[in-house]
Design a protein around this motif. Structure first.
Motif, PDB file in Angstrom:
ATOM      1  N   CYS A  68       0.819  -1.221   0.000  1.00 43.16           N
ATOM      2  CA  CYS A  68       0.000   0.000   0.000  1.00 43.16           C
ATOM      3  C   CYS A  68       0.848   1.264   0.000  1.00 43.16           C
ATOM      4  N   ALA A  83      -2.948   0.702  -4.390  1.00 45.88           N
ATOM      5  CA  ALA A  83      -3.625  -0.247  -3.519  1.00 45.88           C
ATOM      6  C   ALA A  83      -4.362   0.485  -2.413  1.00 45.88           C
ATOM      7  N   VAL A  84      -5.423  -0.132  -1.938  1.00 43.00           N
ATOM      8  CA  VAL A  84      -6.153   0.425  -0.809  1.00 43.00           C
ATOM      9  C   VAL A  84      -6.214  -0.647   0.273  1.00 43.00           C
ATOM     10  N   LEU A  85      -6.125  -0.188   1.506  1.00 48.70           N
ATOM     11  CA  LEU A  85      -6.088  -1.104   2.641  1.00 48.70           C
ATOM     12  C   LEU A  85      -7.493  -1.346   3.159  1.00 48.70           C
ATOM     13  N   LYS A 158      -9.600   1.803  -6.409  1.00 52.78           N
ATOM     14  CA  LYS A 158      -8.246   1.391  -6.777  1.00 52.78           C
ATOM     15  C   LYS A 158      -8.253  -0.070  -7.238  1.00 52.78           C
TER      16      LYS A 158
ATOM     17  N   LEU B 153      -5.352   4.039   6.792  1.00 52.69           N
ATOM     18  CA  LEU B 153      -6.448   3.853   5.832  1.00 52.69           C
ATOM     19  C   LEU B 153      -6.649   5.128   5.017  1.00 52.69           C
ATOM     20  N   THR B 156      -4.091   5.506   2.370  1.00 59.91           N
ATOM     21  CA  THR B 156      -4.305   4.720   1.146  1.00 59.91           C
ATOM     22  C   THR B 156      -5.500   5.267   0.354  1.00 59.91           C
TER      23      THR B 156
END
Lengths: 254, 258
Positions: A68, A83-85, A158, B153, B156
């Motif tokens: 990420c 990327a996304v968490l 994403k 979070l 991202t």
């Protein structure tokens, strides 16, 4: 299921995969250096679901944070799509409704409140949360909260999802339902997925490929291709055989 | 949800009545000179007889306290945010902030009056000075309590830092700000009294200061009773405002349909 207008169109591109090459990461702590990852390699093709299993403390979360872009490797290369968490706990904002929580990624990009709500609302309905738009997280069940949390990350738009033990906090029955639900969602919303778990069965049922990691310092010790059609039945002899294969790679007898 | 609203005042009121009764008995039985310690019924009589005098002076003090708390809350929140964003500023300023709390207000107040005049300004500064600290400390704790994973979070999500602050850290710290303000109102009233004693021509602190040498001790006590009642009311009012403005902070997890 109602077909919602997709406001975040995403066609996966050729470079939407993941390539982690011989990555090492060491943390300095007061009690000396901690080697989280050493020569960890992993690849995911665009649209592939790669599950990562390993013992506790093997650097799985570090791996996701590298992917990420939240951390940089000490050595090696990380090349991957944006990327996304999705964090382990749902971490919904208690002061926001389900609708506003789902739209957080849009608000984070500077989208106005009304626009974010209008975009998120049809998705809530699609995710089986109709009627709960204005409920606060405290009024939702664990499974619902996890669905809102997943939606929140999905709406970041994403190509790559980094899921950190997404169902670990759920009760056993809800966990199985959520696994099936995730596969259903990803079928209509293709993403490249990196899913970290300590649940071997979950890794086999969800993954196109299972990457098995060693204990600290973490690196890949086995890669197991799961070429079984979906939906997969957990009692299927092929699933059970793969499960035992993964357990063997972890050094645990089935 | 309604816990705390229905039950609590009765026990406190009963204890208060008992204590006042003891005090009355003590004075009536000759335990103390009524000029030094007036009996509660004398204080009550003064509350009634001097009501217009007490009332007009109360309005002066109330204005000082309310504006002072407002000033402390606004500057406290801004200051906390600045410290939260800059570790350098935190290291430089935080120790001085603690030091400011060790300043003896009865000594600082006259200096401020000499400097800022006899108007409302030195009173506001004194009140803000005594209430600022609890607001900053609790608000900073509120910022620090935000889950680091939530900040990750937002990263991202490509959120700029200030948007993470606005959407996550600021709302998360509001209950702490209220806590700080609730602590602050009680000391703010004390600050107001010191500020008025240092140089004022009205206010309950001034009236108290004037009443003692005139041996109007019952009136001085009446002023104190009003100040206490005021502080308690502000505390209760803030608690109510908090429940109204931040209902989520009181909402515990309830079982819901799966």
């Amino acid at each position: 299921m109602i077909e919602a207008p997709v406001k975040e169109p995403r066609e996966l591109q050729g470079d939407d995969g993941v390539s982690v090459e011989l990555v090492s990461r060491t943390f300095r702590t007061r009690r000396g250096p901690v080697h989280a990852l050493a020569s960890m390699s992993l690849r995911a093709r665009p649209g592939e679901i790669v599950t990562v299993v390993g013992p506790s403390g093997c650097g799985k979360t570090t791996l996701l944070e590298l992917v990420c872009g939240l951390q940089l490797p000490d050595s090696g290369t990380v090349r991957c799509a944006p990327a996304v968490l999705m964090p382990q706990r749902d971490l919904l904002l208690p002061w926001c409704t389900a609708l506003d929580n789902a739209g957080l990624a849009l608000r984070a990009r500077g989208v106005g409140r009304a626009q974010a709500r209008a975009t998120a609302a049809p998705w809530l309905e699609r995710f089986g949360l109709a009627g709960f738009e204005h409920a606060r997280p405290a009024e939702l069940s664990g499974g619902m909260r996890q669905r809102v949390s997943f939606l929140r990350s999905l709406l970041a738009g994403k190509p790559l999802l980094a899921l950190d033990e997404p169902f670990a906090a759920l009760d056993a029955i809800t966990r199985l339902q959520m696994q099936d639900w995730l596969i259903e969602v990803l079928a209509s919303e293709p993403r490249t997925v990196l899913l970290v778990t300590h649940d071997v069965e979950e890794a086999v049922v969800l993954g196109d490929r299972v990457v098995v990691m060693s204990g600290r310092p973490g690196h890949a010790v086995a890669e197991i291709e799961v070429s079984l059609a979906r939906p997969r039945r957990r009692g299927d002899p092929a699933v059970v055989a793969l499960r035992e294969q993964v357990l063997a790679a972890l050094g645990v007898s089935a | 949800m309604r816990r705390g609203l229905s039950g609590w005042p009765w026990r406190a009121a009963a204890l208060l009545v008992a204590l006042v009764a003891l005090w009355e008995l003590y004075v009536d039985l000759g335990g103390a000179d009524p000029l030094i310690l007036p009996a509660p019924h004398e204080v009550a009589r003064s509350l009634w007889v001097d009501r217009s005098l007490l009332g007009s002076n109360f309005l002066v003090t109330a204005e000082e306290v309310l504006l002072g708390i407002l000033l402390a809350s606004v500057t406290g929140l801004a200051f906390s945010a600045a410290i939260h964003f800059s570790p350098t500023l935190r290291r430089a300023v935080y120790p001085l902030l603690v030091a400011s709390q060790t300043l003896p207000i009865p000594i600082v107040a006259p200096v401020l009056v000499l400097w800022l005049g006899f108007g409302i300004l030195p009173k506001l500064v004194v009140i803000a000075l005594v209430s600022f600290f609890s607001i900053v400390v609790t608000t900073l704790a509120g910022f620090a309590a935000v889950d680091p994973d939530l900040i990750k979070l937002m990263r991202t999500f490509d959120a700029p830092r200030q948007r993470t602050f606005r959407h996550i850290e600021l709302p998360a710290a509001l209950p702490s700000l209220f806590t700080g303000a609730k602590i602050a109102v009680t000391v703010a009233v004390i600050g107001a009294v010191f500020a008025e004693q240092a140089g004022a021509s009205s206010g309950l602190g001034y009236l108290f200061e004037q009443s003692i040498p005139q041996l109007l001790t019952a009136r001085a006590y009446a002023a104190v009773v009003i100040l206490s009642a005021f502080a308690i009311s502000l505390f209760a009012l803030l608690s109510l405002a908090e429940r109204w403005a931040l209902p989520w902070a009181y909402q515990r997890e309830q079982a819901a349909a799966p």
